[in-house]
Scaffold this motif. Structure first.
Motif, PDB file in Angstrom:
ATOM      1  N   ALA A   1       0.837  -1.194   0.000  1.00 40.44           N
ATOM      2  CA  ALA A   1       0.000   0.000   0.000  1.00 40.44           C
ATOM      3  C   ALA A   1       0.873   1.244   0.000  1.00 40.44           C
ATOM      4  O   ALA A   1       1.997   1.252   0.504  1.00 40.44           O
ATOM      5  N   GLY A   2       0.363   2.301  -0.591  1.00 38.30           N
ATOM      6  CA  GLY A   2       1.109   3.550  -0.642  1.00 38.30           C
ATOM      7  C   GLY A   2       2.148   3.559  -1.748  1.00 38.30           C
ATOM      8  O   GLY A   2       1.999   2.909  -2.786  1.00 38.30           O
ATOM      9  N   SER A   3       3.234   4.278  -1.513  1.00 39.61           N
ATOM     10  CA  SER A   3       4.275   4.441  -2.525  1.00 39.61           C
ATOM     11  C   SER A   3       5.502   3.584  -2.270  1.00 39.61           C
ATOM     12  O   SER A   3       6.521   3.761  -2.934  1.00 39.61           O
ATOM     13  N   ALA A   4       5.435   2.663  -1.317  1.00 43.44           N
ATOM     14  CA  ALA A   4       6.596   1.819  -1.015  1.00 43.44           C
ATOM     15  C   ALA A   4       6.876   0.870  -2.169  1.00 43.44           C
ATOM     16  O   ALA A   4       5.961   0.372  -2.827  1.00 43.44           O
ATOM     17  N   VAL A   5       8.141   0.606  -2.414  1.00 45.06           N
ATOM     18  CA  VAL A   5       8.581  -0.338  -3.438  1.00 45.06           C
ATOM     19  C   VAL A   5       8.992  -1.622  -2.745  1.00 45.06           C
ATOM     20  O   VAL A   5       9.779  -1.599  -1.789  1.00 45.06           O
ATOM     21  N   ARG A   6       8.449  -2.757  -3.221  1.00 46.49           N
ATOM     22  CA  ARG A   6       8.699  -4.041  -2.579  1.00 46.49           C
ATOM     23  C   ARG A   6       9.586  -4.904  -3.464  1.00 46.49           C
ATOM     24  O   ARG A   6       9.451  -4.910  -4.686  1.00 46.49           O
ATOM     25  N   LEU A   7      10.480  -5.666  -2.826  1.00 50.61           N
ATOM     26  CA  LEU A   7      11.427  -6.522  -3.528  1.00 50.61           C
ATOM     27  C   LEU A   7      11.314  -7.939  -2.983  1.00 50.61           C
ATOM     28  O   LEU A   7      11.312  -8.142  -1.770  1.00 50.61           O
ATOM     29  N   TRP A   8      11.210  -8.924  -3.908  1.00 49.81           N
ATOM     30  CA  TRP A   8      11.139 -10.331  -3.536  1.00 49.81           C
ATOM     31  C   TRP A   8      12.469 -11.008  -3.859  1.00 49.81           C
ATOM     32  O   TRP A   8      12.989 -10.857  -4.963  1.00 49.81           O
ATOM     33  N   PHE A   9      12.983 -11.779  -2.917  1.00 49.03           N
ATOM     34  CA  PHE A   9      14.252 -12.474  -3.106  1.00 49.03           C
ATOM     35  C   PHE A   9      14.290 -13.700  -2.202  1.00 49.03           C
ATOM     36  O   PHE A   9      13.378 -13.915  -1.383  1.00 49.03           O
ATOM     37  N   ALA A  10      15.323 -14.511  -2.360  1.00 50.03           N
ATOM     38  CA  ALA A  10      15.511 -15.701  -1.539  1.00 50.03           C
ATOM     39  C   ALA A  10      17.002 -15.903  -1.313  1.00 50.03           C
ATOM     40  O   ALA A  10      17.819 -15.566  -2.171  1.00 50.03           O
ATOM     41  N   VAL A  11      17.354 -16.432  -0.152  1.00 50.82           N
ATOM     42  CA  VAL A  11      18.749 -16.682   0.195  1.00 50.82           C
ATOM     43  C   VAL A  11      18.877 -18.101   0.728  1.00 50.82           C
ATOM     44  O   VAL A  11      17.959 -18.633   1.357  1.00 50.82           O
ATOM     45  N   GLU A  12      20.012 -18.698   0.478  1.00 52.11           N
ATOM     46  CA  GLU A  12      20.324 -20.030   1.005  1.00 52.11           C
ATOM     47  C   GLU A  12      21.831 -20.136   1.164  1.00 52.11           C
ATOM     48  O   GLU A  12      22.585 -19.776   0.251  1.00 52.11           O
ATOM     49  N   TYR A  13      22.253 -20.635   2.313  1.00 50.36           N
ATOM     50  CA  TYR A  13      23.682 -20.838   2.571  1.00 50.36           C
ATOM     51  C   TYR A  13      23.986 -22.321   2.463  1.00 50.36           C
ATOM     52  O   TYR A  13      23.438 -23.142   3.209  1.00 50.36           O
ATOM     53  N   GLN A  14      24.883 -22.669   1.534  1.00 49.88           N
ATOM     54  CA  GLN A  14      25.308 -24.048   1.333  1.00 49.88           C
ATOM     55  C   GLN A  14      26.585 -24.265   2.137  1.00 49.88           C
ATOM     56  O   GLN A  14      27.676 -23.835   1.728  1.00 49.88           O
ATOM     57  N   GLN A  15      26.425 -24.902   3.277  1.00 51.22           N
ATOM     58  CA  GLN A  15      27.534 -25.015   4.227  1.00 51.22           C
ATOM     59  C   GLN A  15      28.668 -25.874   3.677  1.00 51.22           C
ATOM     60  O   GLN A  15      29.839 -25.611   3.958  1.00 51.22           O
ATOM     61  N   GLU A  16      28.345 -26.917   2.889  1.00 48.79           N
ATOM     62  CA  GLU A  16      29.406 -27.781   2.382  1.00 48.79           C
ATOM     63  C   GLU A  16      30.336 -27.011   1.447  1.00 48.79           C
ATOM     64  O   GLU A  16      31.555 -27.190   1.465  1.00 48.79           O
ATOM     65  N   ARG A  17      29.783 -26.150   0.611  1.00 48.85           N
ATOM     66  CA  ARG A  17      30.585 -25.379  -0.331  1.00 48.85           C
ATOM     67  C   ARG A  17      30.978 -24.001   0.187  1.00 48.85           C
ATOM     68  O   ARG A  17      31.734 -23.291  -0.471  1.00 48.85           O
TER      69      ARG A  17
END
Length: 421
Positions: free
Chosen positions: A150-166
């Motif tokens: 709602a309003g003038s806010a800009v929304r961003l969609w993303f995802a993160v994952e940490y691969q512990q072995e690498r």
């Protein structure tokens, strides 16, 4: 004499007859051998033709009507080649319109299941997080979660994952929503940077323009397990016009905490951008500065633009003293011209000589001063530099200056308390 002649004639006739008989026998033997070989080859051909391969159920066999040796041949599989439809010539404008229609259809088909955790969505097996081609996968969309804020806010969609072995951090950038109307015709970029040590930034460009651009891109950062808790992921959204001018719309700062990373694995998260206009002024005011460093010329350029929110009377004059330091030693100090008011405008450019190997040891201190008869009174201080001297926005501004030598990087900074360093 006559007897000798007759004996010679008889011997010659006998030799010719024997030679002729020998040649005849050789010819007959060669003929019989050729006939045998021909019959053998015909027999082999008949055996090969009579042994037909099995016909797949998905094909329609073609029956042969010819017969050999009184036996009918079996069906031989016959495959029709694929047919290619010819496409009429279309112009570039028509191709762009078709691409836009395909993009709208893809966006309508892209859905995601709603998750009870606010600000995140559950990703199932259809979206294997960590794959470097997220555009190959589609997530079912839930309109309530993907709806713009709602309003003038800009929304961003993303995802993160940490691969512990690498020891790798995989960041998947998906889409943005509710861009301002002035940015709909511009290209949209997102710069990803891992603070505080990573000076290089990764950049993603939206697949198409508009109010809700999509990215569908992934990036890999090499981070050791012990340094994860000390890092912060920075996502800056920029709008680029036809003149290649970059305008910062806002940024998302996502601190990397081990507990939060384990919970975020397999989820699509969203955050609203933090804009400069939405940030409250600091207690002592703010100052806007542009930085540029040219390694070839060994020149550091500082442009002091303006200040705001200063606790001054309208007629009071202020200046900004800029000091270049190497460790704790002041190498050079310069001042801007006086400007009046609580929101003074300076627009002064100051240059310093700095060698490239000294970038990690140098820092800039910008002190707002008010001249008086006794001496200049300090109103506040800002320190810009590498990780040894600065944090947060001040550190990010310095890193942007190093990574973009062709630009004047502009940013606002809150003025802190006037303490010596």
């Amino acid at each position: 004499m006559t007897v000798l002649l007759e004996n010679y004639v008889v011997a010659a006739v006998a030799g010719g007859v024997s030679t002729g008989l020998l040649l005849l026998l050789l010819a007959v033997s060669a003929y019989l051998l050729w006939v045998r070989r021909r019959r053998r080859s015909q027999r082999q051909c008949q055996e090969m033709v009579s042994t037909a391969a099995a016909v797949p159920s998905c094909t329609s066999p073609l029956a042969l009507s010819t017969q050999t040796s009184g036996q009918s041949l079996r069906a031989i599989p016959f495959f029709l080649p694929p047919r290619f439809k010819s496409r009429p010539h279309v112009s570039l404008e028509e191709e762009e319109e078709e691409e836009e229609e395909e993009g709208v259809q893809e966006e309508e088909q892209w859905h995601v299941q709603q998750h009870s955790h606010r600000g995140s969505l559950t990703v199932g097996t259809a979206f294997p997080l960590g794959a470097l081609r997220p555009d190959l996968y589609r997530v079912p969309e839930e309109p309530s979660e993907w709806a713009p804020p709602a309003g003038s806010a800009v929304r961003l969609w993303f995802a993160v994952e940490y691969q512990q072995e690498r020891e790798q951090l995989v960041v998947s950038l998906l889409r943005a929503a509710n861009l301002p109307a002035r940015c709909h015709a511009n290209a949209t970029l997102v710069r990803l940077q891992l603070l505080p040590d990573d000076r290089r930034h990764r950049q993603a460009k939206a697949k198409r323009k508009g109010r809700d651009p999509k990215f569908n891109d992934s990036f890999v950062f090499q981070v050791s397990r012990g340094c994860v808790d000390e890092c912060t992921l920075s996502l800056s959204v920029l709008s680029v016009d036809r003149l290649k001018k970059h305008q910062l719309l806002g940024r998302v700062l996502f601190p990397l905490r081990w507990g939060e990373l384990s919970e975020a694995a397999g989820r699509v998260m969203w955050r609203d951008l933090e804009t400069e206009s939405g940030q409250p002024n600091s207690k002592h005011g703010d100052i806007q500065v542009s930085l540029n460093y040219n390694a070839q010329l060994q020149r550091l350029t500082v442009v002091v633009l303006r200040a705001r929110g200063l606790s001054l009377q309208a007629e009071a004059g202020v200046c900004v003293q800029v000091c270049l330091r190497l460790h704790t030693l002041v190498v050079r100090a310069k001042r801007t011209a006086l400007a009046t008011g609580s929101d003074p405008a300076f627009n002064d450019k100051l240059t310093f000589k700095l060698l490239p190997p000294q970038l990690d040891d140098a820092s800039l201190s910008l002190e707002v001063q008010r001249p008086s008869a006794v001496g200049p009174a300090s109103l506040g201080l800002v320190v810009l530099g590498p990780f040894m001297y600065a944090r947060g926005r001040e550190l990010e501004h310095w890193n942007d200056m190093v990574s973009k030598p062709q630009e004047l990087v502009k940013q606002w900074h809150g003025i802190g308390t006037a303490t010596t360093t």
